[in-house]
Design a protein around this motif. Structure first.
Motif, PDB file in Angstrom:
ATOM      1  N   GLY A   1       0.685  -1.185  -0.102  1.00 14.15           N
ATOM      2  CA  GLY A   1      -0.007   0.012   0.077  1.00 14.15           C
ATOM      3  C   GLY A   1       0.874   1.204   0.240  1.00 14.15           C
ATOM      4  N   ASN A   2       1.759   1.408   0.802  1.00 21.97           N
ATOM      5  CA  ASN A   2       2.559   2.719   1.108  1.00 21.97           C
ATOM      6  C   ASN A   2       3.595   2.575  -0.345  1.00 21.97           C
ATOM      7  N   PHE A   3       4.168   1.714  -0.488  1.00 11.18           N
ATOM      8  CA  PHE A   3       5.033   2.009  -1.742  1.00 11.18           C
ATOM      9  C   PHE A   3       4.424   2.151  -3.132  1.00 11.18           C
ATOM     10  N   LEU A   4       3.062   1.461  -3.294  1.00 11.60           N
ATOM     11  CA  LEU A   4       2.710   1.755  -4.582  1.00 11.60           C
ATOM     12  C   LEU A   4       2.014   3.017  -4.388  1.00 11.60           C
ATOM     13  N   THR A   5       1.301   3.464  -3.327  1.00 11.96           N
ATOM     14  CA  THR A   5       0.588   4.593  -3.106  1.00 11.96           C
ATOM     15  C   THR A   5       1.346   5.879  -3.618  1.00 11.96           C
ATOM     16  N   ARG A   6       2.577   5.724  -2.759  1.00  9.15           N
ATOM     17  CA  ARG A   6       3.699   6.725  -2.940  1.00  9.15           C
ATOM     18  C   ARG A   6       4.211   7.120  -4.430  1.00  9.15           C
ATOM     19  N   THR A   7       4.417   5.990  -5.050  1.00 10.17           N
ATOM     20  CA  THR A   7       4.839   6.140  -6.414  1.00 10.17           C
ATOM     21  C   THR A   7       3.960   6.310  -7.104  1.00 10.17           C
ATOM     22  N   THR A   8       2.589   6.167  -6.995  1.00  4.77           N
ATOM     23  CA  THR A   8       1.584   6.760  -7.916  1.00  4.77           C
ATOM     24  C   THR A   8       1.446   7.867  -7.854  1.00  4.77           C
ATOM     25  N   ALA A   9       1.524   8.490  -6.436  1.00  2.00           N
ATOM     26  CA  ALA A   9       1.459  10.046  -6.354  1.00  2.00           C
ATOM     27  C   ALA A   9       2.628  10.641  -6.923  1.00  2.00           C
ATOM     28  N   ILE A  10       3.901  10.238  -6.887  1.00  2.00           N
ATOM     29  CA  ILE A  10       4.931  10.850  -7.471  1.00  2.00           C
ATOM     30  C   ILE A  10       4.917  10.984  -9.122  1.00  2.00           C
ATOM     31  N   LEU A  11       4.525   9.711  -9.642  1.00  2.00           N
ATOM     32  CA  LEU A  11       4.224   9.463 -11.102  1.00  2.00           C
ATOM     33  C   LEU A  11       2.963  10.600 -11.392  1.00  2.00           C
ATOM     34  N   ALA A  12       2.053  10.711 -10.764  1.00  2.00           N
ATOM     35  CA  ALA A  12       0.941  11.524 -11.117  1.00  2.00           C
ATOM     36  C   ALA A  12       1.363  13.005 -11.043  1.00  2.00           C
ATOM     37  N   ALA A  13       2.186  13.412 -10.104  1.00  2.00           N
ATOM     38  CA  ALA A  13       2.537  14.636  -9.984  1.00  2.00           C
ATOM     39  C   ALA A  13       3.597  15.283 -11.317  1.00  2.00           C
ATOM     40  N   VAL A  14       4.200  14.079 -11.496  1.00  2.00           N
ATOM     41  CA  VAL A  14       5.234  14.210 -12.696  1.00  2.00           C
ATOM     42  C   VAL A  14       4.599  14.369 -14.110  1.00  2.00           C
ATOM     43  N   PHE A  15       3.739  13.627 -14.133  1.00  2.00           N
ATOM     44  CA  PHE A  15       2.718  13.517 -15.295  1.00  2.00           C
ATOM     45  C   PHE A  15       2.067  14.918 -15.639  1.00  2.00           C
ATOM     46  N   PHE A  16       1.606  15.393 -14.353  1.00  2.00           N
ATOM     47  CA  PHE A  16       0.857  16.617 -14.269  1.00  2.00           C
ATOM     48  C   PHE A  16       1.876  17.846 -14.807  1.00  2.00           C
ATOM     49  N   VAL A  17       3.065  17.709 -14.175  1.00  2.00           N
ATOM     50  CA  VAL A  17       4.025  18.894 -14.371  1.00  2.00           C
ATOM     51  C   VAL A  17       4.393  18.901 -16.065  1.00  2.00           C
ATOM     52  N   ILE A  18       4.884  17.660 -16.386  1.00  2.00           N
ATOM     53  CA  ILE A  18       5.000  17.425 -17.968  1.00  2.00           C
ATOM     54  C   ILE A  18       4.075  17.796 -18.871  1.00  2.00           C
ATOM     55  N   SER A  19       2.669  17.604 -18.395  1.00  2.00           N
ATOM     56  CA  SER A  19       1.674  18.053 -19.219  1.00  2.00           C
ATOM     57  C   SER A  19       1.575  19.379 -19.343  1.00  2.00           C
ATOM     58  N   LEU A  20       1.852  20.109 -18.278  1.00  2.00           N
ATOM     59  CA  LEU A  20       1.679  21.783 -18.445  1.00  2.00           C
ATOM     60  C   LEU A  20       3.185  21.973 -19.089  1.00  2.00           C
ATOM     61  N   VAL A  21       4.179  21.665 -19.053  1.00  2.00           N
ATOM     62  CA  VAL A  21       5.268  22.164 -19.778  1.00  2.00           C
ATOM     63  C   VAL A  21       5.048  21.704 -21.118  1.00  2.00           C
ATOM     64  N   LEU A  22       4.437  20.752 -21.593  1.00  2.00           N
ATOM     65  CA  LEU A  22       4.366  20.354 -22.937  1.00  2.00           C
ATOM     66  C   LEU A  22       3.352  21.528 -23.547  1.00  2.00           C
ATOM     67  N   GLY A  23       2.287  21.539 -22.921  1.00  2.00           N
ATOM     68  CA  GLY A  23       1.143  22.650 -23.295  1.00  2.00           C
ATOM     69  C   GLY A  23       1.893  23.900 -23.410  1.00  2.00           C
ATOM     70  N   ALA A  24       2.736  24.400 -22.267  1.00  6.00           N
ATOM     71  CA  ALA A  24       3.273  25.682 -22.477  1.00  6.00           C
ATOM     72  C   ALA A  24       4.326  25.819 -23.896  1.00  6.00           C
ATOM     73  N   MET A  25       5.018  24.837 -24.141  1.00  5.27           N
ATOM     74  CA  MET A  25       5.803  24.596 -25.247  1.00  5.27           C
ATOM     75  C   MET A  25       5.306  24.666 -26.491  1.00  5.27           C
ATOM     76  N   THR A  26       4.169  24.185 -26.582  1.00  6.20           N
ATOM     77  CA  THR A  26       3.254  23.816 -27.950  1.00  6.20           C
ATOM     78  C   THR A  26       2.576  25.196 -28.179  1.00  6.20           C
ATOM     79  N   ASN A  27       2.258  25.997 -27.053  1.00  9.85           N
ATOM     80  CA  ASN A  27       1.537  27.244 -27.159  1.00  9.85           C
ATOM     81  C   ASN A  27       2.529  28.071 -27.896  1.00  9.85           C
ATOM     82  N   GLN A  28       3.913  28.200 -27.389  1.00 10.06           N
ATOM     83  CA  GLN A  28       4.774  29.189 -28.081  1.00 10.06           C
ATOM     84  C   GLN A  28       5.295  28.882 -29.533  1.00 10.06           C
ATOM     85  N   LYS A  29       4.902  27.742 -30.028  1.00 10.01           N
ATOM     86  CA  LYS A  29       5.339  27.364 -31.251  1.00 10.01           C
ATOM     87  C   LYS A  29       4.368  28.378 -32.275  1.00 10.01           C
ATOM     88  N   LEU A  30       5.205  28.803 -33.471  1.00 13.10           N
ATOM     89  CA  LEU A  30       4.454  29.650 -34.440  1.00 13.10           C
ATOM     90  C   LEU A  30       3.493  28.565 -35.398  1.00 13.10           C
TER      91      LEU A  30
END
Length: 112
Positions: A49-78
Motif C-alpha cells: 500500500g505505502n510503496f504503490l501509493t507513494r509511487t503513484t502519487a509521485i508519477l501523477a505529479a510528474v505527469f501533471f507537470v510534464i503535461s503543463l510544460v508540453l502545453g506551454a511549449m506547444t503554445n509558443q510554437k508558430l
C-alpha cells in the motif's frame, strides 16, 4: 527537447496505468481472510500500500507537470498561416482584367 518530454510523458503514463491496475482496492482486505494475504509479502511486512501509493502519487505529479510544460511549449510554437485566412486577398490578386478577343481572330486556325 520537446520529443524527449513527449517520450517521457508516454512512459510515465504507461507506468501510471500499470501502477493503478496493480493496486488493491478497498475490498481487498476481505480476501486476506480467505487465504490471499500472502501476496503482500513481496513488498515487505508493511504491504504494498505505502510503496504503490507513494509511487503513484509521485508519477501523477510528474505527469501533471510534464503535461503543463508540453502545453506551454506547444503554445509558443508558430502556427502556419491557413490557406483560408487570406482568401479575399488571394482571390483579388488572381483576378486580372481579361482582354476580349474578336471571335474571328480566335477561329483562324480552324479550316472552313
Amino acid at each position: 527537447m520537446y520529443e524527449i518530454l513527449l517520450v517521457l510523458y508516454l512512459l510515465i503514463s504507461l507506468a501510471l496505468i500499470g501502477l493503478v491496475l496493480i493496486q488493491h482496492g478497498k475490498g481487498a482486505g476481505m480476501g486476506a481472510s480467505f487465504g490471499a494475504g500472502a501476496s503482500n509479502t513481496v513488498f515487505g511486512s508493511a504491504g504494498s500500500g505505502n510503496f504503490l501509493t507513494r509511487t503513484t502519487a509521485i508519477l501523477a505529479a510528474v505527469f501533471f507537470v510534464i503535461s503543463l510544460v508540453l502545453g506551454a511549449m506547444t503554445n509558443q510554437k508558430l502556427k502556419p498561416a491557413e490557406d483560408w485566412s487570406n482568401l479575399d486577398q488571394a482571390q483579388a490578386e488572381q483576378v486580372a482584367p481579361v482582354a476580349v478577343q474578336d471571335s474571328a481572330a480566335q477561329n483562324t486556325d480552324v479550316p472552313n
